[in-house]
Motif scaffolding. Sequence first.
Motif, PDB file in Angstrom:
ATOM      1  N   GLN A   1      -4.476  -9.790 -36.630  1.00  0.00           N
ATOM      2  CA  GLN A   1      -5.222  -8.713 -36.292  1.00  0.00           C
ATOM      3  C   GLN A   1      -6.452  -9.661 -35.474  1.00  0.00           C
ATOM      4  OE1 GLN A   1      -4.487  -5.368 -36.798  1.00  0.00           O
ATOM      5  NE2 GLN A   1      -2.663  -6.322 -37.278  1.00  0.00           N
ATOM      6  N   VAL A   2      -7.159  -8.710 -34.207  1.00  0.00           N
ATOM      7  CA  VAL A   2      -8.172  -9.206 -33.530  1.00  0.00           C
ATOM      8  C   VAL A   2      -9.462  -8.890 -34.687  1.00  0.00           C
ATOM      9  CG1 VAL A   2      -9.517  -8.743 -31.757  1.00  0.00           C
ATOM     10  CG2 VAL A   2      -7.098  -8.351 -31.312  1.00  0.00           C
ATOM     11  N   GLY A   3      -9.885 -10.016 -34.745  1.00  0.00           N
ATOM     12  CA  GLY A   3     -11.446 -10.257 -35.530  1.00  0.00           C
ATOM     13  C   GLY A   3     -11.093 -10.780 -36.993  1.00  0.00           C
ATOM     14  N   PHE A   4      -9.934 -11.042 -37.264  1.00  0.00           N
ATOM     15  CA  PHE A   4      -9.667 -11.577 -38.638  1.00  0.00           C
ATOM     16  C   PHE A   4     -10.214 -13.027 -38.598  1.00  0.00           C
ATOM     17  CE2 PHE A   4      -7.031 -14.133 -41.429  1.00  0.00           C
ATOM     18  CZ  PHE A   4      -6.951 -13.406 -42.719  1.00  0.00           C
ATOM     19  N   LEU A   5     -10.818 -13.468 -39.630  1.00  0.00           N
ATOM     20  CA  LEU A   5     -11.443 -14.792 -39.685  1.00  0.00           C
ATOM     21  C   LEU A   5     -10.982 -15.759 -40.831  1.00  0.00           C
ATOM     22  CD1 LEU A   5     -15.263 -13.860 -39.135  1.00  0.00           C
ATOM     23  CD2 LEU A   5     -13.765 -14.629 -37.308  1.00  0.00           C
ATOM     24  N   GLY A   6     -10.412 -14.952 -41.832  1.00  0.00           N
ATOM     25  CA  GLY A   6      -9.770 -15.796 -42.894  1.00  0.00           C
ATOM     26  C   GLY A   6      -9.814 -14.944 -44.511  1.00  0.00           C
TER      27      GLY A   6
END
Length: 107
Positions: A41-46
């Motif tokens: 997903q766009v914006g997922f960091l971890g």
Amino acid sequence: MFANTPEPPYYAVIFTSQRKEDDDEGYGRTANLMVEMASKQVGFLGVESSRDKDGLGITVSYWDSLDAIKNWKENNSHKKVQEKGKNDWYSGYKTRICKVERDYMSI
């Protein structure tokens, strides 16, 4: 493993859940699939996750914006799994969303 997050600010979604006593082996597979899907997903960091022997679990996912969190919450596949969790896997859960203003690490 620690999630590799950028310099703040960013957002954290803290999902705390209590598993029902019934152990459905599909739960682990589905949880792994959700992490895999979220990571695309766009914006997922971890993500970081843990569950104790009594079934209490905490999963923290990190996102770059509130819009990214909203888009993940509204993802159709994720919505279906949320319903299954409510109906089959969890006796209760709580979701918290917060802005990370500062972080530091010591190893």
